[in-house]
Design an enzyme around this catalytic site. Structure first.
Site, short mmCIF file in Angstrom:
data_model
loop_
_atom_site.label_atom_id
_atom_site.label_comp_id
_atom_site.label_asym_id
_atom_site.label_seq_id
_atom_site.Cartn_x
_atom_site.Cartn_y
_atom_site.Cartn_z
N CYS A 20 -11.64 16.62 -4.25
CA CYS A 20 -10.76 17.04 -5.36
C CYS A 20 -11.51 17.76 -6.48
O CYS A 20 -10.92 18.52 -7.24
CB CYS A 20 -10.03 15.84 -5.95
SG CYS A 20 -8.99 15.00 -4.77
N HIS A 42 -7.24 16.96 -13.52
CA HIS A 42 -6.88 16.77 -12.12
C HIS A 42 -5.57 15.99 -12.06
O HIS A 42 -5.40 14.97 -12.73
CB HIS A 42 -8.00 16.00 -11.42
CG HIS A 42 -7.71 15.65 -10.00
ND1 HIS A 42 -7.20 16.55 -9.10
CD2 HIS A 42 -7.86 14.48 -9.31
CE1 HIS A 42 -7.04 15.97 -7.92
NE2 HIS A 42 -7.44 14.71 -8.03
N ASN A 63 -0.74 15.51 -5.51
CA ASN A 63 -2.17 15.75 -5.65
C ASN A 63 -2.59 16.82 -4.64
O ASN A 63 -2.61 16.56 -3.44
CB ASN A 63 -2.91 14.42 -5.40
CG ASN A 63 -4.41 14.56 -5.53
OD1 ASN A 63 -4.94 15.67 -5.63
ND2 ASN A 63 -5.10 13.43 -5.50
O1 UT7 Z 1 -7.69 12.50 -6.16
C1 UT7 Z 1 -8.20 11.30 -5.68
C2 UT7 Z 1 -7.17 10.62 -4.83
N1 UT7 Z 1 -6.98 9.24 -5.12
C3 UT7 Z 1 -6.00 8.77 -5.91
O2 UT7 Z 1 -5.29 9.47 -6.54
C4 UT7 Z 1 -5.82 7.27 -5.94
C5 UT7 Z 1 -5.60 6.68 -7.27
N2 UT7 Z 1 -4.80 5.46 -7.15
C6 UT7 Z 1 -3.48 5.47 -7.35
O3 UT7 Z 1 -2.93 6.49 -7.71
C7 UT7 Z 1 -2.70 4.18 -7.18
O4 UT7 Z 1 -3.59 3.11 -7.01
C8 UT7 Z 1 -1.71 4.26 -5.98
C9 UT7 Z 1 -0.56 5.18 -6.32
C10 UT7 Z 1 -2.43 4.75 -4.73
C11 UT7 Z 1 -1.14 2.88 -5.67
O5 UT7 Z 1 -0.48 2.34 -6.82
P1 UT7 Z 1 -0.65 0.79 -7.15
O6 UT7 Z 1 0.22 0.51 -8.31
O7 UT7 Z 1 -2.13 0.54 -7.30
O8 UT7 Z 1 -0.03 0.10 -5.87
P2 UT7 Z 1 -0.72 -0.93 -4.86
O9 UT7 Z 1 -1.76 -0.25 -4.04
O10 UT7 Z 1 -1.15 -2.14 -5.64
O11 UT7 Z 1 0.49 -1.32 -3.93
C12 UT7 Z 1 1.57 -2.12 -4.42
C13 UT7 Z 1 2.55 -2.40 -3.30
C14 UT7 Z 1 1.92 -2.94 -2.02
O12 UT7 Z 1 2.80 -3.89 -1.49
P3 UT7 Z 1 2.48 -5.46 -1.67
O13 UT7 Z 1 1.16 -5.67 -0.98
O14 UT7 Z 1 2.43 -5.71 -3.14
O15 UT7 Z 1 3.65 -6.12 -0.99
C15 UT7 Z 1 1.91 -1.74 -1.09
O16 UT7 Z 1 1.98 -2.10 0.26
O17 UT7 Z 1 3.22 -1.19 -2.92
C16 UT7 Z 1 3.16 -1.02 -1.51
N3 UT7 Z 1 3.14 0.41 -1.21
C17 UT7 Z 1 4.25 1.15 -1.08
N4 UT7 Z 1 5.57 0.83 -1.14
C18 UT7 Z 1 6.46 1.82 -0.97
C19 UT7 Z 1 2.06 1.22 -1.06
N5 UT7 Z 1 2.46 2.47 -0.83
C20 UT7 Z 1 3.83 2.46 -0.84
C21 UT7 Z 1 4.81 3.46 -0.66
N6 UT7 Z 1 6.11 3.09 -0.75
N7 UT7 Z 1 4.51 4.76 -0.45
#
Ligand code: UT7
Length: 361
Positions: free
Chosen positions: A111, A249, A279
């Site tokens: 990125c 970004h 992204n």
């Molecule tokens: O440019 C570099 C690229 N990297 C990034 O941009 C990553 C930066 N990180 C983020 O943007 C965030 O951490 C995410 C958007 C990836 C995730 O958000 P979060 O609030 O940290 O969610 P999480 O990983 O804690 O997931 C929460 C829940 C999980 O379920 P449980 O375990 O709580 O039951 C996931 O399984 O959300 C679930 N989940 C989804 N649910 C519906 C994960 N992806 C999805 C989805 N739809 N697409």
């Protein structure tokens, strides 16, 4: 002292849209989850090669700068989704735009590829080694996505942007920059099953998948971008109040909010388009910069602050002093060939290929 003014800018966003509702038709997700966790509403899916997007973006940047491609002496292309391993994509773009006097280099820092490119181009112009440099950043990430992975697939999209840097004696352009890499987080974002680290004899070879530690990346990204921003402002003896617009970004609206809060940047000074494109990796900053100019959000003499992070984990920030001209000298009519398919239709064979493999194993 030589400086490197940004004299041209351009973008290429492919026409096919993939909305959150489209994603929910083939994976267990929802518009509500994606919108509230990331701010993303839709993204674009590319129907041609990555170099086609890069070529269109470059042609817009050349027209904006009123330059002939033959005047460019270096092309730096930031991307991790090259057309092919060989030749490099910068050389394909060089041929497509007719930049026959340009050396052509690909930069893969994920990125951060555009800001890394800007930093290198600026440094080379300052040494006198190059005078007119085309810096491109973009991604055809949908091609390398595992569309069964809802935690990653909903975040990304395809797009490309480009700028022209020209040598000048005026104190303009990238006045300060800082790039770096956190050495203990190489596995936080990783595309697997491609490359020499993966066995060609494995059934998974050429089925790209992702290691992705979203929360770890989130925390590290905010911290690294904030300290890089503070460092570049310090280099110039400026404070956050001197910055007219931030073009960061675009990975996640919540990351943008957290970064702005941490460095004390009012949210109305932050350029945001993550809701439209997701992204786009190395494409986010040049596309957002081009749209900031299109929307007259950059004024003559403005200080523009850029901040970025990506796999590696690589990170960086740059402080640009804008010149007098905030509109293109010419408008290019370059565009991608028409696309008759929707985003979902383009992806259908790709999704099916993964399904068939999962069913067979
Ligand atoms: O440019 C570099 C690229 N990297 C990034 O941009 C990553 C930066 N990180 C983020 O943007 C965030 O951490 C995410 C958007 C990836 C995730 O958000 P979060 O609030 O940290 O969610 P999480 O990983 O804690 O997931 C929460 C829940 C999980 O379920 P449980 O375990 O709580 O039951 C996931 O399984 O959300 C679930 N989940 C989804 N649910 C519906 C994960 N992806 C999805 C989805 N739809 N697409």
């Amino acid at each position: 002292m030589q400086y490197a003014q940004i004299t041209g800018w351009g973008k290429c966003v492919p026409p096919a849209v993939l909305s959150n509702a489209d994603l929910a038709t083939f994976m267990d997700t929802s518009d509500e989850w994606i919108s509230s966790r990331t701010g993303i509403k839709e993204r674009r899916i590319c129907h041609v090669n990555f170099s086609d997007m890069a070529t269109v973006a470059a042609q817009h940047a050349l027209a904006a700068a009123n330059l002939d491609a033959s005047e460019i002496d270096l092309i730096l292309l930031g991307s991790l989704t090259m057309d092919s391993l060989c030749p490099n994509t910068a050389s394909i773009v060089q041929n497509a735009i007719g930049a026959h006097n340009a050396a052509s280099i690909d930069i893969n820092s994920a990125c951060t590829g555009f800001l890394y490119g800007l930093h290198i181009a600026n440094s080379l112009i300052q040494t006198g080694a190059h005078k007119k440099v085309l810096v491109i950043g973009g991604e055809f990430i949908s091609h390398y996505m595992n569309w069964a992975r809802r935690d990653v697939a909903v975040l990304f999209g395809d797009a490309c942007g480009a700028v022209i840097l020209e040598a000048t004696n005026e104190k303009l352009g990238l006045l300060a920059s800082r790039i770096g890499c956190e050495m203990d987080t190489t596995s936080a974002i990783q595309i697997t099953n491609l490359g020499s680290a993966y066995s060609r004899l494995s059934d998974d070879f050429l089925y790209p998948d992702w290691n992705f530690e979203g929360q770890e990346v989130f925390k590290r990204a905010v911290k690294a971008m904030a300290s890089a921003c503070e460092e570049v402002l310090q280099q110039e003896g400026l404070s956050i109040d001197d910055v007219n617009i931030m073009v960061p970004h675009q990975a996640n609206q919540r990351i943008l909010d957290a970064l702005a809060k941490r460095i004390g940047m009012p949210s109305d000074k932050v350029m945001v388009n993550v809701h439209k494109y997701g992204n786009t990796s190395a494409g986010t900053i040049p596309v957002a910069l081009t749209e900031a100019l299109e929307q007259s959000r950059v004024k003559p003499g403005d200080y523009v602050l850029m901040a970025t992070f990506g796999a590696g984990l690589t990170w960086g920030a740059g402080l640009v002093k804008w010149g007098d001209r905030v509109s293109p000298v010419h408008q290019s009519d370059a565009e991608l060939p028409p696309c008759k398919q929707t985003g979902l239709e383009i992806l259908a064979p790709h999704i099916e290929r993964y399904r068939a493999k999962a069913a067979a194993s």
